[in-house]
Every structure is written in structure tokens, then in C-alpha cells.
Motif scaffolding. Structure first.
Motif, PDB file in Angstrom:
ATOM      1  N   LYS A  78       0.827  -1.204   0.000  1.00 29.49           N
ATOM      2  CA  LYS A  78       0.000   0.000   0.000  1.00 29.49           C
ATOM      3  C   LYS A  78       0.862   1.254   0.000  1.00 29.49           C
ATOM      4  N   GLN A  79       1.920   1.261   0.800  1.00 30.41           N
ATOM      5  CA  GLN A  79       2.827   2.407   0.843  1.00 30.41           C
ATOM      6  C   GLN A  79       3.506   2.628  -0.511  1.00 30.41           C
ATOM      7  N   LYS A  80       3.892   1.541  -1.137  1.00 32.26           N
ATOM      8  CA  LYS A  80       4.532   1.642  -2.449  1.00 32.26           C
ATOM      9  C   LYS A  80       3.552   2.154  -3.495  1.00 32.26           C
ATOM     10  N   LEU A  81       2.321   1.663  -3.420  1.00 36.04           N
ATOM     11  CA  LEU A  81       1.300   2.083  -4.374  1.00 36.04           C
ATOM     12  C   LEU A  81       1.012   3.573  -4.242  1.00 36.04           C
ATOM     13  N   ILE A  82       0.924   4.050  -3.018  1.00 36.72           N
ATOM     14  CA  ILE A  82       0.679   5.480  -2.783  1.00 36.72           C
ATOM     15  C   ILE A  82       1.868   6.312  -3.257  1.00 36.72           C
ATOM     16  N   ARG A  83       3.083   5.832  -2.978  1.00 35.39           N
ATOM     17  CA  ARG A  83       4.287   6.584  -3.329  1.00 35.39           C
ATOM     18  C   ARG A  83       4.388   6.824  -4.831  1.00 35.39           C
ATOM     19  N   LEU A  84       3.912   5.886  -5.649  1.00 42.00           N
ATOM     20  CA  LEU A  84       3.962   6.054  -7.094  1.00 42.00           C
ATOM     21  C   LEU A  84       2.618   6.487  -7.675  1.00 42.00           C
ATOM     22  N   GLY A  85       1.536   6.006  -7.083  1.00 45.07           N
ATOM     23  CA  GLY A  85       0.214   6.303  -7.620  1.00 45.07           C
ATOM     24  C   GLY A  85      -0.178   7.756  -7.473  1.00 45.07           C
ATOM     25  N   LEU A  86       0.155   8.367  -6.336  1.00 47.36           N
ATOM     26  CA  LEU A  86      -0.201   9.764  -6.112  1.00 47.36           C
ATOM     27  C   LEU A  86       0.478  10.700  -7.112  1.00 47.36           C
ATOM     28  N   PRO A  87       1.792  10.574  -7.337  1.00 49.30           N
ATOM     29  CA  PRO A  87       2.411  11.406  -8.378  1.00 49.30           C
ATOM     30  C   PRO A  87       1.826  11.145  -9.763  1.00 49.30           C
ATOM     31  N   TYR A  88       1.510   9.871 -10.054  1.00 45.53           N
ATOM     32  CA  TYR A  88       0.954   9.540 -11.369  1.00 45.53           C
ATOM     33  C   TYR A  88      -0.375  10.243 -11.592  1.00 45.53           C
ATOM     34  N   ILE A  89      -1.266  10.179 -10.612  1.00 48.23           N
ATOM     35  CA  ILE A  89      -2.569  10.830 -10.738  1.00 48.23           C
ATOM     36  C   ILE A  89      -2.406  12.346 -10.811  1.00 48.23           C
ATOM     37  N   THR A  90      -1.554  12.891  -9.959  1.00 49.65           N
ATOM     38  CA  THR A  90      -1.353  14.338  -9.918  1.00 49.65           C
ATOM     39  C   THR A  90      -0.820  14.868 -11.241  1.00 49.65           C
ATOM     40  N   TRP A  91       0.233  14.247 -11.748  1.00 55.49           N
ATOM     41  CA  TRP A  91       0.829  14.747 -12.986  1.00 55.49           C
ATOM     42  C   TRP A  91      -0.015  14.417 -14.206  1.00 55.49           C
ATOM     43  N   SER A  92      -0.759  13.336 -14.147  1.00 50.97           N
ATOM     44  CA  SER A  92      -1.715  13.058 -15.232  1.00 50.97           C
ATOM     45  C   SER A  92      -2.739  14.173 -15.305  1.00 50.97           C
ATOM     46  N   CYS A  93      -3.187  14.630 -14.141  1.00 47.25           N
ATOM     47  CA  CYS A  93      -4.145  15.731 -14.077  1.00 47.25           C
ATOM     48  C   CYS A  93      -3.531  17.020 -14.616  1.00 47.25           C
ATOM     49  N   ILE A  94      -2.289  17.300 -14.234  1.00 50.65           N
ATOM     50  CA  ILE A  94      -1.602  18.511 -14.701  1.00 50.65           C
ATOM     51  C   ILE A  94      -1.490  18.510 -16.223  1.00 50.65           C
ATOM     52  N   TYR A  95      -1.068  17.399 -16.793  1.00 47.62           N
ATOM     53  CA  TYR A  95      -0.925  17.318 -18.252  1.00 47.62           C
ATOM     54  C   TYR A  95      -2.282  17.376 -18.945  1.00 47.62           C
ATOM     55  N   TYR A  96      -3.286  16.784 -18.330  1.00 44.54           N
ATOM     56  CA  TYR A  96      -4.627  16.801 -18.927  1.00 44.54           C
ATOM     57  C   TYR A  96      -5.167  18.223 -18.985  1.00 44.54           C
ATOM     58  N   ILE A  97      -5.043  18.955 -17.895  1.00 46.08           N
ATOM     59  CA  ILE A  97      -5.517  20.336 -17.854  1.00 46.08           C
ATOM     60  C   ILE A  97      -4.715  21.207 -18.813  1.00 46.08           C
ATOM     61  N   TYR A  98      -3.400  20.997 -18.857  1.00 44.35           N
ATOM     62  CA  TYR A  98      -2.553  21.802 -19.744  1.00 44.35           C
ATOM     63  C   TYR A  98      -2.924  21.595 -21.210  1.00 44.35           C
ATOM     64  N   SER A  99      -3.314  20.362 -21.545  1.00 50.65           N
ATOM     65  CA  SER A  99      -3.684  20.074 -22.942  1.00 50.65           C
ATOM     66  C   SER A  99      -5.098  20.509 -23.281  1.00 50.65           C
TER      67      SER A  99
END
Length: 339
Positions: A78-99
Motif C-alpha cells: 500500500k505504501q509503495k502504491l501510494i508513493r507512485l500512484g499519487l504522483p501519477y494521478i497528480t501529474w496526469s491531471c496537470i498534463y490533462y488540464i494543460y492540454s
């Protein structure tokens, strides 16, 4: 065996993230068919950039296997999933909004089945890899690795050798389409997992000079094969540069083994400190460098007139800006979770 952070690992991360950026800065020249026809020398240079940097993603997978196999981390899945999943969701959102994206439903659709920026493909693959590594360690560590050696050979053949032979067969006489049918044996698996499975067998002490010469020889052969394939097909071809093709796979392990066996004490303390910091920021640089590229490119601040020099200059620019952003961002505690 215990793992502790060392300079060699951070150096590997540092050169790997530089390699990622160089690939992205040179790909427009690499895929330029007109450049291939009108300025073959410049196009070949971009082929060299592509060949010499294909270790970039594999090195991150090998480093993770090294840490997993040589440490007793108490982090659960769970800790590993959060450590990678949170940045993935956050930056996916940033790129989606930017596009220009505005639909929440469309965003989650892309998040689940596609991506909002092409380079983010790496994160879901890496998440699966991280979660499965402990199981691979159980199977392929210490005495058990000899018991399951046959399994490694089978997986290596079906996941690395056979897929490599398919594009290579296009420049060979004869019909080799039957190779594709090997998947009917259901022996395939996500090929990037093989970096973890192979680690106990491929991580070895290596003569530094021999390692460097072997690495140069292998990427040279891969360069010639890819150039030949491109010449035969009449268009830029990078199929043999895939991260799970045989020569990239082998050369990445050779590079890792070689650099892990070099004593870098001759490097000055100030440069060592910079490399440490850059290595620690490498994940954040990976996430952020493409949007920085898009912004700088939109403002017309990158170079495009010289196909040989410009990718190198642009790599330095994008790396410097990305590193500065992540280095400063990591000073803010809550931002560390997404950087």
C-alpha cells in the motif's frame, strides 16, 4: 546483504534522466524522414543519441531490483502504491488540464486506459513492477535462483529474444512470421518484469574496461542494425531500440554492472553533491520535464536549426529547468509526495 544509498546509484539515476531527456529532445530529428534523405549525417547523429541512451528506462528498473534484492525494506504494497500512484494521478491531471481537458469522466478514462502525456506510460508499468518484485525476490533469490534457472531462461526467450527477432527478421531473407505464434504457448508476460527476474543472474562483478568496451560494441551493433532496418524500410525505424529488445536489455545490465564497480572518489565533493541531488530528484524530473519542454517550446526558446547540436543544448536547458523546479519543490514538505 544490506542496502544503503550510495553515489553509484545516484549517478546512474542522474545519467538515466539525462538520457530520457536527450531521447525526447532528439526524437523529432530521428523521425524526420526528410532529414534522413537530405542530411544523412545529421540523422545518423540522432540515431547515435537514440542508441546510446536506450539504457534510460531499464536502468531505473535494474536499480529498483538492486535495492529490493539487497535491502530489508518494511514498506508494504500500500505504501509503495501510494508513493507512485499519487504522483501519477497528480501529474496526469496537470498534463490533462494543460492540454485543454475539462471533462472529469474523460480524465479518468485516460487515466485508466491511456495516458495524458506519452511519457507517463512508464509509471503504471513501474507500479506493477514494484508490487511484484517482492514475489520475484522470494522465487529468484539465493539458493532458489538455481532451482528456477530454467524458468528464467524460458521467460527470457519468450519475452526478450522472440520479440527482438520479429523486427530483425524484416531485413533477413525468408518468412519468420511463425515467431509471432510463439505467444500461443502462453509463456509471455510483461517483459519489463524480466529485469527483476534477471537481476540475480545478470548482476555480477565486471572488469571495468571490458564492461565499457562491451557496452560500446553492443550499442554499435544495435546502431548498425537499426540503420540497416531504416534503410530497408525507407523510413526511420526504432523497433530494435525497444526497452525489452535483447541488445538493449544486455547492454543496460553491462552498463549498470560497470558503473556499480567504479570507485568515483576522484570526483570533487561539490560535483558529487550535485549528482546526489540530481539523482534524488530524478523521478520528479521525469514527471515534470515534458511540460517544461512544452512551455519553453511554445515560447520559442528552444533551438531547432541544427540537428546535431540542438538536441544536446535543449537537453541541458530542459534538465536544468526541471532540476531547479523539483529541487525547490522538494523543500516544501507536502510537495514531496508528488515529486
Amino acid at each position: 546483504m544490506s542496502y544503503s544509498k550510495n553515489f553509484n546509484i545516484e549517478l546512474l539515476r542522474f545519467i538515466a534522466i539525462l538520457a530520457v531527456i536527450l531521447i525526447h529532445m532528439s526524437m523529432s530529428h530521428f523521425y524526420d524522414s526528410s532529414l534522413m534523405r537530405t542530411n544523412y549525417t545529421a540523422w545518423i547523429f540522432n540515431h547515435i543519441y537514440y542508441t546510446a541512451t536506450r539504457f534510460c528506462v531499464p536502468i531505473f528498473f535494474i536499480i529498483t531490483a538492486y535495492i529490493t534484492f539487497n535491502s530489508n525494506s518494511q514498506k508494504n504494497w500500500k505504501q509503495k502504491l501510494i508513493r507512485l500512484g499519487l504522483p501519477y494521478i497528480t501529474w496526469s491531471c496537470i498534463y490533462y488540464i494543460y492540454s485543454g481537458g475539462t471533462s472529469i469522466a474523460e480524465f479518468f478514462k485516460k487515466l485508466a486506459g491511456d495516458n495524458t502525456a506519452f511519457h507517463l506510460w512508464f509509471i503504471p508499468s513501474f507500479i506493477g513492477y514494484i508490487l511484484l518484485l517482492p514475489a520475484l525476490k522470494k522465487i529468484f533469490f539465493d539458493d532458489d535462483k538455481e532451482k528456477f534457472r530454467h524458468l528464467f531462461y524460458i521467460i527470457f526467450f519468450f519475452s526478450i529474444i522472440a520479440p527482438t527477432f520479429i523486427p530483425l527478421s524484416r531485413i533477413m531473407s525468408g518468412d519468420y512470421k511463425f515467431i509471432s505464434g510463439l505467444s500461443h504457448f502462453n509463456m509471455t508476460l510483461p517483459a519489463l518484469l524480466v529485469y527483476g527476474i534477471a537481476f540475480p543472474y545478470f548482476y555480477k562483478k565486471i572488469n571495468i574496461r571490458l564492461g565499457i568496451m562491451s557496452y560500446i560494441a553492443i550499442i554499435g551493433i544495435n546502431l548498425l542494425l537499426n540503420v540497416k532496418t531504416s534503410d530497408v524500410t525507407g523510413a526511420p525505424d526504432e523497433l530494435l531500440y525497444g526497452f525489452t529488445t535483447a541488445l538493449v536489455f544486455i547492454s543496460s545490465f553491462i552498463l549498470f554492472n560497470t558503473l556499480m564497480n567504479i570507485n568515483f572518489k576522484f570526483i570533487s565533493p561539490s560535483l558529487r553533491n550535485f549528482i546526489y541531488k540530481a539523482g534524488e530528484c530524478s523521478f520528479g524530473i521525469y514527471l515534470s520535464h515534458w511540460i517544461i519542454y512544452l512551455i519553453i517550446e511554445q515560447k520559442g526558446l528552444l533551438l531547432h536549426g541544427r540537428a546535431i547540436i540542438d538536441p544536446l543544448v535543449n537537453t541541458v536547458v530542459i534538465f536544468s529547468l526541471s532540476f531547479a523546479l523539483i529541487f525547490m519543490g522538494r523543500k516544501i514538505k507536502f510537495l514531496r509526495y508528488v515529486l
